[in-house]
Design a protein around this motif. Structure first.
Motif, mmCIF file in Angstrom:
data_model
loop_
_atom_site.group_PDB
_atom_site.id
_atom_site.type_symbol
_atom_site.label_atom_id
_atom_site.label_comp_id
_atom_site.label_asym_id
_atom_site.label_seq_id
_atom_site.Cartn_x
_atom_site.Cartn_y
_atom_site.Cartn_z
ATOM 1 N N UNK A 39 -2.910 -0.971 6.993
ATOM 2 C CA UNK A 39 -1.808 -1.129 7.927
ATOM 3 C C UNK A 39 -0.492 -0.847 7.233
ATOM 4 N N UNK A 40 0.489 -0.509 8.004
ATOM 5 C CA UNK A 40 1.794 -0.151 7.434
ATOM 6 C C UNK A 40 2.381 -1.290 6.607
ATOM 7 N N UNK A 41 2.489 -2.489 7.197
ATOM 8 C CA UNK A 41 3.211 -3.574 6.545
ATOM 9 C C UNK A 41 2.542 -4.041 5.261
ATOM 10 N N UNK A 42 1.238 -4.303 5.289
ATOM 11 C CA UNK A 42 0.571 -4.853 4.106
ATOM 12 C C UNK A 42 0.150 -3.808 3.089
ATOM 13 N N UNK A 43 -0.168 -2.612 3.543
ATOM 14 C CA UNK A 43 -0.772 -1.625 2.651
ATOM 15 C C UNK A 43 0.149 -0.493 2.218
ATOM 16 N N UNK A 44 1.178 -0.193 2.977
ATOM 17 C CA UNK A 44 1.954 1.005 2.693
ATOM 18 C C UNK A 44 3.433 0.769 2.429
ATOM 19 N N UNK A 45 4.031 -0.275 2.987
ATOM 20 C CA UNK A 45 5.484 -0.364 2.895
ATOM 21 C C UNK A 45 5.972 -1.048 1.629
ATOM 22 N N UNK A 46 5.832 -2.353 1.523
ATOM 23 C CA UNK A 46 6.447 -3.101 0.428
ATOM 24 C C UNK A 46 5.371 -3.843 -0.355
ATOM 25 N N UNK A 47 5.206 -3.501 -1.629
ATOM 26 C CA UNK A 47 4.171 -4.180 -2.422
ATOM 27 C C UNK A 47 4.586 -5.600 -2.781
ATOM 28 N N UNK A 48 3.621 -6.502 -2.902
ATOM 29 C CA UNK A 48 3.937 -7.819 -3.448
ATOM 30 C C UNK A 48 4.134 -7.696 -4.957
ATOM 31 N N UNK A 49 4.634 -8.743 -5.583
ATOM 32 C CA UNK A 49 4.781 -8.752 -7.038
ATOM 33 C C UNK A 49 6.212 -8.586 -7.490
ATOM 34 N N UNK A 50 6.370 -8.484 -8.779
ATOM 35 C CA UNK A 50 7.690 -8.298 -9.366
ATOM 36 C C UNK A 50 7.984 -6.813 -9.397
ATOM 37 N N UNK A 51 9.205 -6.457 -9.025
ATOM 38 C CA UNK A 51 9.535 -5.028 -8.977
ATOM 39 C C UNK A 51 11.044 -4.831 -9.095
ATOM 40 N N UNK A 52 11.392 -3.621 -9.484
ATOM 41 C CA UNK A 52 12.793 -3.212 -9.599
ATOM 42 C C UNK A 52 13.035 -2.160 -8.536
ATOM 43 N N UNK A 53 14.078 -2.341 -7.741
ATOM 44 C CA UNK A 53 14.417 -1.372 -6.705
ATOM 45 C C UNK A 53 13.475 -1.438 -5.515
ATOM 46 N N UNK A 54 13.509 -0.378 -4.734
ATOM 47 C CA UNK A 54 12.662 -0.320 -3.540
ATOM 48 C C UNK A 54 13.323 -0.972 -2.342
#
Length: 168
Positions: A69-84
């Motif tokens: 699905x778009x929301x869980x699988x393609x848009x915003x990953x969980x975890x620590x991240x820079x940017x996005x």
């Protein structure tokens, strides 16, 4: 690295002290939170999500993977991240404008309480595919709020302007 690591004098929970770890950065492509998409594109992604669910519901293969699905699988990953892009899964989207220059701010950093979630296995690292989700998804142990994420935004015109943050 300092040995031994300095410990704070007062800690409200063990989850507030990070575990020793090594970073293994990965570059990934992210897309905006679904609620921020233009209406016509959001309608198309909703229809695509529904078609994926319908196709999975008609499958007779019990070992078939969950539909993406778009929301869980393609848009915003969980975890620590820079940017996005920031997730707004707890509240409605909120404008993050610099209070000094009045320009829209950019996401600088996200500190999430877990590295992946139960919403999907899409963002789970390949080396952790066989690990149970809830027990192993917090390898460094920091907890944000009630197991949420901290989004820190910065002014794109002047890095000296105050940062803004939200907890989701």
């Amino acid at each position: 690295m300092l040995t031994p690591q300095p410990q704070p004098l007062v800690v409200g929970s063990d989850g507030f002290i990070p575990e020793h770890c090594v970073l293994h950065p990965q570059q990934v492509v992210t897309y905006p939170f679904a609620g921020l998409l233009p209406e016509n594109l959001r309608a198309r992604t909703d229809a695509w999500d529904e078609a994926q669910e319908e196709d999975a519901g008609q499958s007779t293969d019990e070992n078939a993977a969950e539909p993406i699905g778009y929301q869980y699988d393609l848009s915003i990953p969980p975890g620590r991240r820079v940017g996005g892009f920031a997730s707004w899964h707890t509240t409605d989207p909120c404008r993050m404008d610099c209070q000094t220059s009045r320009t829209p701010m950019r996401l600088l950093l996200t500190i999430d309480s877990s590295e992946w979630d139960g919403g999907s296995d899409s963002w789970k690292p390949p080396e952790d595919r066989d690990l149970p989700t809830h027990r192993c998804a917090t390898p460094t142990d920091p907890t944000v709020g009630r197991f949420g994420e901290l989004n820190v935004s910065a002014c794109p015109t002047d890095p000296d302007h105050p940062h803004r943050w939200s907890i989701q």
